[in-house]
Scaffold this motif. Structure first.
Motif, PDB file in Angstrom:
ATOM      1  N   LYS A  47      85.038  25.378 108.902  1.00  0.00           N
ATOM      2  CA  LYS A  47      85.077  26.815 109.181  1.00  0.00           C
ATOM      3  C   LYS A  47      85.839  27.625 108.140  1.00  0.00           C
ATOM      4  N   PHE A  48      86.922  27.065 107.545  1.00  0.00           N
ATOM      5  CA  PHE A  48      87.723  27.804 106.578  1.00  0.00           C
ATOM      6  C   PHE A  48      87.980  29.233 107.070  1.00  0.00           C
ATOM      7  N   GLU A  94      84.309  39.796 110.612  1.00  0.00           N
ATOM      8  CA  GLU A  94      83.094  39.717 111.434  1.00  0.00           C
ATOM      9  C   GLU A  94      82.658  38.271 111.650  1.00  0.00           C
ATOM     10  N   VAL A  95      82.828  37.414 110.628  1.00  0.00           N
ATOM     11  CA  VAL A  95      82.466  36.013 110.777  1.00  0.00           C
ATOM     12  C   VAL A  95      83.491  35.283 111.632  1.00  0.00           C
ATOM     13  N   ARG A  96      84.771  35.606 111.448  1.00  0.00           N
ATOM     14  CA  ARG A  96      85.816  34.994 112.287  1.00  0.00           C
ATOM     15  C   ARG A  96      85.571  35.301 113.757  1.00  0.00           C
ATOM     16  N   PHE A 131      77.375  32.653  94.939  1.00  0.00           N
ATOM     17  CA  PHE A 131      78.798  32.923  95.140  1.00  0.00           C
ATOM     18  C   PHE A 131      79.001  34.163  96.004  1.00  0.00           C
ATOM     19  N   ARG A 132      78.088  35.122  95.872  1.00  0.00           N
ATOM     20  CA  ARG A 132      78.195  36.353  96.660  1.00  0.00           C
ATOM     21  C   ARG A 132      78.030  36.074  98.155  1.00  0.00           C
ATOM     22  N   ASN A 133      78.604  36.948  98.969  1.00  0.00           N
ATOM     23  CA  ASN A 133      78.480  36.868 100.434  1.00  0.00           C
ATOM     24  C   ASN A 133      78.920  35.527 100.992  1.00  0.00           C
ATOM     25  N   SER A 134      79.965  34.991 100.376  1.00  0.00           N
ATOM     26  CA  SER A 134      80.481  33.708 100.838  1.00  0.00           C
ATOM     27  C   SER A 134      81.806  33.903 101.560  1.00  0.00           C
ATOM     28  N   PHE A 135      82.888  34.047 100.808  1.00  0.00           N
ATOM     29  CA  PHE A 135      84.203  34.174 101.413  1.00  0.00           C
ATOM     30  C   PHE A 135      84.758  35.580 101.202  1.00  0.00           C
TER      31      PHE A 135
END
Length: 335
Positions: free
Chosen positions: A195-196, A203-205, A81-85
């Motif tokens: 992509k959500f 940074e991911v966006r 669950f960590r480092n997901s959203f």
């Protein structure tokens, strides 16, 4: 015997691993001749829960009051669950407490891997359970040259192709994927997965909006395009930091694509570097491994053939037979 396969927000989860796992359960039970429903309003003899939301908790409590056995599939862990959203790390401790309560209240647990079993046991959860792979449809996921050519033409791609499949998350190794692609500009890197964007850290966006010229993020695609991509890919590069099994890896193995994965504990028992995959722990190791697979196609082909054998050990027919046995024994009081 009739089984309720339960998953909340099926439309939301259909593009995730949990959604694929549910589809696999449905197909596996069909092949095993097990009657099932997705509708909790129907009558059923056993509950098989896949999600951890409030609806699942209500179903668990009402089913136990009615004397109906409850199986919980441990798709979710604190670790994955960590480092997901966005804000997932803040919520992770709460999720861990919730998981202990959910999994601890069930009658039986199904773990996608031995690693997940060890992980959940470390939460001090004593509920009995066993390991059953999420499985892969080995008939559907076969190398398909026609779909391979169609994929390359549709996306105007020239090989070599390096492919990944999954939600583009920090946990999935998106930063390393980009770093490796920058060091191999002569190869095309493709990452399929919903992509959500609104739920992603900035940074991911930014990566999704402004990838390097040799990287494509087409988003979620139909299964025919996915099969074409797996058939065309020279390497399936999956640098995820945390998995409970890795359905995308199983699909790549089934299509005889050479697989490169991060060396993490979940693969310890069944993925062997140099036999059915290659493993790495850093960007330089991933770069070297990809070059090795591209420059030595006979070696890549050998890994692919052995990978197919690994996938066959986790076919939906075998998964269905295992689930049927668990249901029958649980209903009969043997578990």
């Amino acid at each position: 015997m009739k089984v309720l396969l339960y998953s909340e927000n099926q439309k939301l989860f259909q593009k995730s691993g949990v959604g694929v796992a549910l589809k696999h359960q449905m197909e596996a039970l069909k092949r095993a001749g097990v009657n099932f429903t997705l509708n909790p309003k129907e009558s059923f003899d056993i509950v098989h829960i896949n999600t951890i939301g409030p609806g699942a908790w209500r179903l668990l409590k009402t089913s136990k009051r009615r004397g109906i056995p409850v199986i919980y599939h441990t798709h979710t862990t604190y670790e994955d669950f960590r480092n997901s959203f966005l804000f997932s790390n803040l919520a992770a401790p709460t999720i861990k407490r919730l998981l202990k309560k959910r999994y601890g209240a069930a009658d039986y647990l199904i773990f996608p891997s031995k690693y997940t079993q060890e992980t959940v046991r470390n939460y001090a959860v004593k509920t009995p359970g066993s390991v059953v792979s999420n499985g892969v449809d080995i008939e559907k996921f076969r190398k398909n040259e026609k779909l391979s050519h169609k994929f390359l033409e549709t996306f105007s791609i020239k090989p070599p192709v390096i492919l990944n499949v999954g939600l583009p998350l920090k946990r999935k190794g998106i930063h390393e994927f980009i770093s490796v692609a920058k060091q191999l500009p002569e190869y095309t890197f493709v990452w399929f997965g919903a992509k959500f964007s609104a739920l992603q850290p900035r940074e991911v966006r930014n990566i999704l909006k402004h990838p390097p010229k040799n990287v494509l993020f087409p988003g979620y695609v139909p299964s025919e395009i996915l099969l074409g991509a797996l058939s065309a890919a020279d390497v399936f590069f999956f640098p995820s930091y945390e998995e409970n099994e890795g359905i995308a890896v199983l699909e790549a193995l089934s299509t005889e694509c050479a697989v490169l994965i991060r060396d993490i504990p979940v693969y310890r028992e069944w993925m062997h570097s140099g036999k059915n995959c290659l493993k790495g722990r850093s960007v330089p190791e991933f770069v070297d491994a990809i070059r090795k697979l591209i420059e030595n196609p006979s070696f890549a082909k050998k890994l692919g053939k052995n990978g197919r054998k690994t996938a066959e050990e986790r076919s939906l027919e075998k998964v269905g037979a295992k689930l049927k046995k668990i249901y029958e024994e649980l209903l009969g009081g043997g578990l």
